[in-house]
Structure formats: C-alpha cells, structure tokens
Enzyme design. Sequence first.
Site, mmCIF file in Angstrom:
data_model
loop_
_atom_site.group_PDB
_atom_site.id
_atom_site.type_symbol
_atom_site.label_atom_id
_atom_site.label_comp_id
_atom_site.label_asym_id
_atom_site.label_seq_id
_atom_site.Cartn_x
_atom_site.Cartn_y
_atom_site.Cartn_z
ATOM 1 N N LYS A 1 -87.584 -56.396 -53.105
ATOM 2 C CA LYS A 1 -88.317 -55.251 -52.606
ATOM 3 C C LYS A 1 -87.299 -54.310 -51.985
ATOM 4 C CE LYS A 1 -92.025 -52.915 -51.879
ATOM 5 N NZ LYS A 1 -93.082 -53.336 -50.970
ATOM 6 N N SER B 1 -89.145 -53.731 -56.865
ATOM 7 C CA SER B 1 -90.318 -52.947 -56.502
ATOM 8 C C SER B 1 -89.921 -52.100 -55.304
ATOM 9 C CB SER B 1 -91.399 -53.974 -56.136
ATOM 10 O OG SER B 1 -92.659 -53.445 -56.091
#
Lengths: 354, 354, 354, 354
Positions: D152, D217
């Site tokens: 992330k 992401s």
Amino acid sequence: MTRIASVQRVAMRHPGDVSGVAALPDPRSIVAILGKTEGNGCVNDFTRAFAVQALCVMLAARMGTTADDVAARIAMVMSGGTEGGLSPHFIVVSVSDTDAPPTGALAIGTAFTRDFAPEEIGRMAQVEATAFAVREAMAQAMIDEVHYVQVKCPLLTSERIAAAGAPVATTDTYASMGLSRGASALGVALALGEVAAVADSAIGVDTSLYSSVASCSAGVELTRNEVVVFGNSAAWAGDLRIAHAVMQDGIDLPAIQAALRGAGLDTGSGQLPPPDAARLVALLAKAEPSSTGRIRGNRHIMNDDSDINATRHARALVGGVAAAATGRTDLFISGGAEHQGPDGGGPVAVIARR
Amino acid sequence: MTRIASVQRVAMRHPGDVSGVAALPDPRSIVAILGKTEGNGCVNDFTRAFAVQALCVMLAARMGTTADDVAARIAMVMSGGTEGGLSPHFIVVSVSDTDAPPTGALAIGTAFTRDFAPEEIGRMAQVEATAFAVREAMAQAMIDEVHYVQVKCPLLTSERIAAAGAPVATTDTYASMGLSRGASALGVALALGEVAAVADSAIGVDTSLYSSVASCSAGVELTRNEVVVFGNSAAWAGDLRIAHAVMQDGIDLPAIQAALRGAGLDTGSGQLPPPDAARLVALLAKAEPSSTGRIRGNRHIMNDDSDINATRHARALVGGVAAAATGRTDLFISGGAEHQGPDGGGPVAVIARR
Amino acid sequence: MTRIASVQRVAMRHPGDVSGVAALPDPRSIVAILGKTEGNGCVNDFTRAFAVQALCVMLAARMGTTADDVAARIAMVMSGGTEGGLSPHFIVVSVSDTDAPPTGALAIGTAFTRDFAPEEIGRMAQVEATAFAVREAMAQAMIDEVHYVQVKCPLLTSERIAAAGAPVATTDTYASMGLSRGASALGVALALGEVAAVADSAIGVDTSLYSSVASCSAGVELTRNEVVVFGNSAAWAGDLRIAHAVMQDGIDLPAIQAALRGAGLDTGSGQLPPPDAARLVALLAKAEPSSTGRIRGNRHIMNDDSDINATRHARALVGGVAAAATGRTDLFISGGAEHQGPDGGGPVAVIARR
Amino acid sequence: MTRIASVQRVAMRHPGDVSGVAALPDPRSIVAILGKTEGNGCVNDFTRAFAVQALCVMLAARMGTTADDVAARIAMVMSGGTEGGLSPHFIVVSVSDTDAPPTGALAIGTAFTRDFAPEEIGRMAQVEATAFAVREAMAQAMIDEVHYVQVKCPLLTSERIAAAGAPVATTDTYASMGLSRGASALGVALALGEVAAVADSAIGVDTSLYSSVASCSAGVELTRNEVVVFGNSAAWAGDLRIAHAVMQDGIDLPAIQAALRGAGLDTGSGQLPPPDAARLVALLAKAEPSSTGRIRGNRHIMNDDSDINATRHARALVGGVAAAATGRTDLFISGGAEHQGPDGGGPVAVIARR
C-alpha cells in the site's frame, strides 16, 4: 456593396436534431456553425461528430452538393458539454452582401490550416499554422478590433498515436486535448501580438502566456485547425456589435458584466433585465479549473474528482455564473482554457443587437 | 442571561479532516454541524458518514464522552456534492449564554424525531413527526420569524426494504431519498402553516405544496429526522442576522440578492463587494432540476443524463449562480428540493454579521 | 435454390465508422445490422442514433436509394455500452440464394407487427402482436428450432402520450422502454410456448415469466415491433449453426459453455482453444443486475451506485464472463433483460462455423 | 512453537461496516487487513480511509489501545472499486503461535518503510525503500517461496504537491497513483531479483520491467509504504497454501486456473465445482487496461472513456473473468498494475485450504 454578418441561435432537441438550422433561409451564406452539444466534452464525446454529420447531410441536400463539400466550406465548431443548466444549441453565423451602409458592425473571417501529422499536435507547427490562419482571416474580413477567435483543433487518439511518424507530444489521449487547445491559443496570441514568442517547452506549461480572445475546442473528428475570427469592422453593415473581457477566475461576474456592457447591454443591479436579455445574441466563454486547486483561497475539488472530469465541473460553474449575469442558459461555455486567459479564468465575448 | 448563537465556517481538506472543527473553542456549546462534503450526494455517497464518524470520534475525545453520545447531542447534517466550484466545508453552529443584552439576533432551535420504521419513510408518519419537531424547536428557542429549517432524514436501502414490516413507499433506493426529503419538507410546511393539510398521495407528486424555508438532506447513516430551526428572536443576543428568499428557478440571481440584502449586505452592481463578502457567514440554498426539462423556455439536460445525476447538475448550477452573487464558493448548496420551494427553484437563506 | 445466411462481424473505430460495413460485398442482401456501440447504453446514449445515421447514409449511396428506404428495409439494432473489455463492432446479417444443398444451417426470418397505438405499448396488444410476428417469421424462414429472437420495439414519448386515445401503461417515458421490452419478450415467450398465458398485470412485475431466447431493445424511431428470428432450419444451406442456453446469474460460465458446445465448439478445460475461438461468429447475451442485490449470496453494488448505471456494471460483468469463456471481446452483450431470462440472468446465443 | 497464518474473508454492508471483523476472535493476532471497498478506486475514493478509520476505532476499543496504535501495528490495505459484480469485503490476516508441527504452509511477513517526502513518490527513493522492506518481511517470516506481495503506497494530492520541497515526479494527482504503484512494484521486483536494476527514467515507462507477484494499491490516507509478503514456508503450520500465476492479458482465464490448481483446487471443465469454491480462501489479482488499446487484436475503449476511469473498466473485466473461474464474486481485484505483470495483464494469487 458591404458585407453584413448575421448570428442565429437555434435550439436542438438532441445532437442529431438539425431541424432548427434547416428552417433558416439561405444556407449558402453560412460561414460557421458553433454547437453546444450535450456529450461529456472529453475524449469519447461523439455528440460533436454526430451533430456535424447531421448538419452536413442536411445542408448538402439543401445546397445540392455533397456532405464533404459542406464540411470543407463551413467551419463546424462543436463544443461538447452542457453541464449544470446549459442548453444545447447551435449558433449559425452567416455573411452576406447588402446595400446598407457600413456601420462599424460585427465582422467575421474564417480560415483553415493544413492537416496536421499526429506528432505536430500540441507543438510549434500547430502554433505557427494557427497564427498564419488568424492573420489570413483578419485580413480577409477587414477586422479592426478582434474580440473572439474560435479555433477547433484535433486531438490524439490511441490509433493516431500508433500511426505517428515521430514521437508525439503526449501518449495520454485526454492530455492531448489540452496541448492541442494550448498550442492553438498560443497561435492566436502570436498573431495578435499578445505574446512575443513561443517555444515547444512553453506549451501547456507556462500559464503566463495566453490570449485574451482565443477559445479553442478539441474534437476527434478533425485533423486540421479551423479558425473563425470575430471582431468589429468599420467596413461592415448591420446592428450587431461584439465586445469581450477576461474573467480572472471562474466566479468573475464583474468581467462578464463588463463584456455585456461593452456590447451595449444594461447590466442593472445584477442580472440583465428582460429587454436586454432579449438583445443578447450570443455569449461565448471559456472555463477551466484553476491549477492551484483554489478559487479566491477556497479549495475546489475539480482536479481531484475521478467521477466527473474537471472540465465538466468548470463548465458547470462558469455556466452558472454566466446564467446569473444574463438570465439565459443558451450560452456557449466551452471547457479547457489552456493559454486562453489566466489560470482558472478565461475570455468571455458577447454579441448583442443594438 | 440571554442566549447567543455563533456560526463558524471551517474548511476541510477531505471528508475525514476535522482538524478545523477540533481547533474551535468550547465544543460543548455546539448544537449542530452542517457539512458540505465532496461525495456524489446520492445513494452511495459515503463521505457524509465518514465525516460524521470523524467528527464524533474527535468530539468524543475532546468532550470526554462516547461517539454515540456526541451523535445523540449534536445534529450532524452532512450534504454531499461540491460540484462546479463549491468548496467542502463545515458550518459549526453553537449556542451559549451571555451577559450581553438581547439584540433581536439569530436564534437556533434543534429537535429530533423518533426513529422511523422503513415503511414510514416518505409517508405521513414522517410528515407529522417532523412538524412536531419543528414546533418544539421553535418554542425552545423563542424564534419570532423562521428563515431556514434544516432537516436531515433517512433513506431506504436494499437492506432496509428487506427488513420492512409493511410495504415501503418505494423499492427504488434512489427514489426513496426524494420521498424522504419531500415528506420532511411538507412537515416543515405544515408546522409553519405554509400548507393547510397533506396526504400520502401528495408526497412527491403535488409540487404546488412546498415550504419556503425547508432544506432537507437524506443520508444513509440515520433512521430518524434531525431538525435545526434558524430564525431571528427578540430574546437572543449577538450580531448575526438571518434572512431568506425563494428562488423561482435555478438562475434566480435576484432572489439570492434579495436574501443577501435582507441580511444587511450591500449587493452593489451584482457581486458582493469584498467587505460585504467578508460579513457573509453562511449561504444555504436548495437546488433541483425543473421537472419540465426547461429553464425560462430553454431545454436543460439534467433529467436525461445517465452519466451525471440530475441533482449533481442542479447543485453545480445553483452553486455557480450563488458564487456569482457572493464572490465566494464556500456555500451550502444542497440537492434535492422536493417540496422545498417551487419546481426547479428553492429556498435560499443568508446569515450575515452586522 | 436454397437460402443461405451469412453473419459478418465488423470492427468499428468509433460509432460513426461504417467503413468496415461499406467494404462488405452485396449490400442488397443485408436483412439486419446489430451494433455494439461505445455509449452509456442509457437515456442520453447518442452513439446508437449516430451509428444508424452513418449506416443509412452510406448504404443509401451504395444501393442508390434514400436513407429512409434503407431504414425501412434493414432492421438496425444498436445496443450501447462496451464496458470492461468489450469491443465495439457491427454484426451484419445477410440472406441470399444459393445452389448449394440444404445442410440444416442457420436460418433468419424477419417480420413486423402493425403500428401500435400509444395505449397498446407495454400491454397485451403488444404481447399478442409480437407473438404473431414471431410465428410468421418462423414460418417464412422454415425455422425448426428457435435460438434467438431480436426484437426492436417502440417507446412512449410525451407527444405519443398526449395523442393516446386511452390511458397509457405509464406516463414515465423511461419506464415505458422497460415495459415495451418486457411485453415484447413475453410475446416471444408466448409464441414459443415458454409461457402458457400472460396478463397486463404481469408485464414488468412477474419475473418468473420469461423467454429464454428473446433479446429486446426499445427505440424512439419506430411505432411497430420489428422481429428477427434466428434458428436452425433443415431447408437452409451453409456452415453456420446457432445454439443457446440460459444464464441463471451473471457469473454462469457453465451456461455459456453449454451454448458454445451446442453450436459445435470445444470448450476444453475452460476457454475456447484458438481454433474454436476463430470459428465463433457471434455471441449474443443479455445482462442485468439481480434485483436481490446479491450474486450467489454475496452483495453486489450495481443497484446502489449513483456514478455508474446498474446496466453498465451488469454488461461489464457478463462481458468478462463471456470473454473468459471465448477468449474474445467482440461479443454482443446487451443490457435491460425484462422477462428475458431469470432475474439477474439472461439468454445467451452462439453462432459458429462448423 | 511454530507460527500459523489464518485468513478470514468477511463481508461488509458499507465501507464503515466493521461488524464482521469485530466478530472475529483474538484481534491481537491480526497483522493485516485487506479491504475491497465500493468507492471509485481513484483519487477521490474516500471509502478506503473511511474503512480504515472504522477499523482502527473498533479495534482500538477491542484491544484497549488507541486508533493510532492500531494503525501502526496492522497493515491496512484498502483497495477501492467493486465494479461489475465484485462484492465488498475484508480479508483479515492473522498470525499466531501453535503447538502443531510445521507443514510447509502459508506464511506472512510485514514491514513498513519510512514516510516519504512528496518529491520521493514515484522515484528511486521509493523503489529502494520498498525493496528493503520486502527483504525484511521475508526474513522475518522465513518465507521460502514468495507468491504475493501486497504494497500500500501514498499518492500526490494538490496539497502535497504544493508542500513539496523539490519538484515532484508529476503534478497530475491521478498520474501520481500510477507512478507510486509502479515504483513500489519495481521495489518488489528488485528485492526478488526479477529485475537487475531500475532507474528513475524507467518508472512508469519501461513496461518490460515488472514483478510477477507484486500488487500495489495507492491511497490518500498514508505517507509511507506498507508491505505484506505472502508465501509458503517449511517452518509454518496449518492447512493453507498459496500459489500464483501471471495473466498475460485481461481475459487470461487459463492463468487464473493455473493459480487455482497450484493452490490445490480442481478447476474441472471451467468453473470451480462448489466444494473447491468453498475451499478457496482468497483470490488476489491486479487489473489494468492494455496501453495498446487492444485485447488480442480487438479494440477496447477503456483508455478513451472520460465517463468511467480506465481502471474501473479493467477491474470490472478481470472481476468477471475471475468470477467465471471461481463461481464467486468476493474476490480482491485491484486496479492499476504498473510494473505488476506484463502490459494489460497482472499477477493473480490464490490462497486455498487443503
């Protein structure tokens, strides 16, 4: 014999509805048709090409010629996006001869550039060809003061990028619209002496370089630039006048009011009184989100919204401000104002009947 | 001891950014927080619930209590949608006691209804409970003239519909937002005598029935109506005044100017001069697309756009008109004006400092 | 002399690009053109009308007739929406005579109903006339087994509603599209014995009544139903075969594989091997969100998304599942499946070369 | 004592619904929570931050600590976008000690980088810090074979760009998401020896450099990279296994089936039979539009659609293909696969119970 310009505003029921234009007399005098169609105004807005096709087929039948010939003779400038309360409409610009005396009225000149290779879009080749076309249109129409230059320019698609003979200015199809509009606007600025010089590296980058009268619109349906110059000319007849001002940001109501007054309308205490609203023939403005992400210090969300494109927000905003000023929604608010007025602002032109 | 209302406008950087509210003194005096968040304002707009959660967690820590207790004490009215140039912000409404003399100033009253069963939403049960709450809030705050009634109301989701004990007013989750807002607005109208009577069959149907001061906002995060009544009261102290007007359509600049003048601001030749813009504390307006598909005779495309919801177009339009009037973009423009002003128009209220 | 059907799949570069169709030989043999265009497939999708106009203008020139005559002779069925990986394309269906012997091949029959009065749309009159037309088309083409029935049907406009001689089924023009599609699908079901009886009250309501082969689309330009029946016939020549199956939900890969196998393709261990993918001529399927909000027990968000229309999500999903099965993306996935397969599912038909 | 990993899939009713996670035993063993939330997955997707806040507040109360401490201890990887039929859900990953013997089972390692300055995002500083974190996580968890690395990473917002101390990699906030994901993926590739070297100029440009196991992401809510490495380890206990494959394009069903089989599932004739679907614990895949604008030669419209972001189309497509393979819709399909698998394709990992 003097020349006289006529400007007709015609509603459309959908992008293929050209019945209003078909009802106008004398199609042979038409030199340009501007259209505000109800697509998204972005890459996949096919309402523009649909309207152009419908206009060409209809006018070809009326004029006894081919659709291709119509497209070659009339500048078709479709601008997608009627966000907020904006109303889809065509603005039909005609020029004819008259026995009436010159009055110092609205004058129109048109010119087209050559077709551009994909790698020329958004670069100096496009700037210079546009500047040449602007000067050509001004001379042809004997325009004394330029108030609005409408340019329709091409964009890059995935297919055109693949077909390019050299590296293109950007491989992002959406970004190519902005570069093409920006190069076109700088061409106008160069022609009018608003900027002294331009280089490839400034296009889309140096927001201090801009034209105060350019309005550029990118569309997938063309490969050249189409230029329509609007101004006043001592040599033209009629009761139309054009004026312009520059909005410093998207909520610059005073600038719109200045343009309205410049064209002879009474702005009263805010919104045009109905008799003046009726004398308003066309309001043409550019809209764009400020790159700072702010308007007079307050954050806007246009640039961070992945559901609605930033230009759609900007058109909605300026459309609301212009509707506040005029009491009308059939306004030609066009998105993407790169090098067209200051960052976050843009030119606004008004044509009114005396 | 007299009561005094305070209204603070606080920017947010994103829907979970409550740092501006956290910086305000005296959280215990807060009675309501209105928020304009940057979601789509429709069914799946979770920015509202996110903002409420962030506010409750932060205020609970500051006040030494639980998030649930904060939610029970403070009316949280988040309205999604900052289309066009609108700027996300919170409006924090506080009430405290003062030794200052009464001045006939802004007064605030709040009340909550009971929780509604799914089958009561958009029906008379919601109308009547809202009317009762409005009267209760007015009495509590000794309000002489009501200028704005903010109602936050629930909506139906697929899950709530499945859980209903009787047939619901609609099985369309998006339509349920309109019925809930409409029933709430008719509750306000009933309380203030703007309508004599209402029936289930009129809700969402009879657009001639409406309140001129109601502003209703539906959100997935609550199951009751939360009512905040804003007015002026001879018994309250302070230098804030509220006024209102009714926009007859989405481009009714004169109505907005009337409300601004009603609150003591000088509207000049169109846009508030900077000193008056600085005295503007809040502008709260409702926006909706006209059901006729037209504004002053010209077609709009809001109701036929399947890419951008009609309420988003409407907020963008009215936001532009209100920004033209005020020179500001931190305005509380809320969508969905069923029974809140005439079809296509809506109430606008202005709070200003004297 | 026997009849032979030909089905050509032609890519389009944009909705007005009919160059691929123009390159096909013998335009006079064309009986239908299906198109998958890249609009939103909803109310304001003008890519469909744009493609139809481009096809009619081009074919009129090639056939030496008028665009109106082309539209009267060829069923044009444009379906908007190429979400996910779907690829815009036309499917051109032609019928001609041949000296080759009958092979039990793909057969095509077309028929039209009478014009409907506005009050008949979405009601039994439309159901029964459609059933009659289906039987007529089957008889005309000597179809032994029906695998796909494409129906193009009218909708209600404000003008038609005003002209109605009796109360119409709905005054909501958008809702009339669903009712017209539903009545048409039930007409197909009635003709094929898939349902025993239908009543007005079941149309748009009783989702247990459906056809396993109907695919219906509504268009404003017609007042009758146009029916194209696809099946196999012992009397027709050629190497094409059609088969179908019914998807029980949006992820029913086994149903798609059954249809592929029914048309003589080898589905192997999942995806068609390249030689079989090359023999696939067309896959036609309907997609819709389940009204329960769930797929095999897990929640989907299609019905609660106010940014992307539910039918767009459904087409994307079924397009992905069908692409998984076939290894191709030029598939005719169409939205809006009222009474066309079970709730959340829909028919899938496959045409393949032997 | 050996370590054992547990993976729980939990439905959510909305992005703030953490009741399913709250019902799990032993919150102190949680090392990571992946979430598929129903926002747009792009710049203004606040469903991710909303879910993280809700998780942190709930877990803090359950664990008797602060929300900040929860966020510091548990890697929260929210991926927005449940297009098509995808179902919003959390994947809760826990690690605990057991007396059971090692079985060569799923092993999990986590690590965080330091916070990045805005000008480091999308550049070598981010690549190298990520590579270091991956190696750290592998060593800590004694992972023999790496099958999936979830990263992330942060993105640039207008505000962060303004606050940068040096020129940033891009001023386009949306583009910054891709650069951040790409730099992170190249960090994974560097750590695993999938690429020998990387330079700033290759990030986002050289698509031949990629990791076959990275899934990155970007989210507005963090300023550092959070890394979770999934693999099999001879030293861990339990009945979970992980495997992976690389999709060569968005419709590569065979690759998904290879990953399913690698994890011990029977893919049968296409879709997992129900007993195997029940043993599937998680499917994690990346999706992106091919930059060529084509899938196996046919045009897709993802890159030219200005209404729906290209990553949304890509997730819908791959979600449909993966649902076809598994018969499930609660799949972790994440958009934006820059340097994560080949252009237009991406890694797919499967965790299954033996």
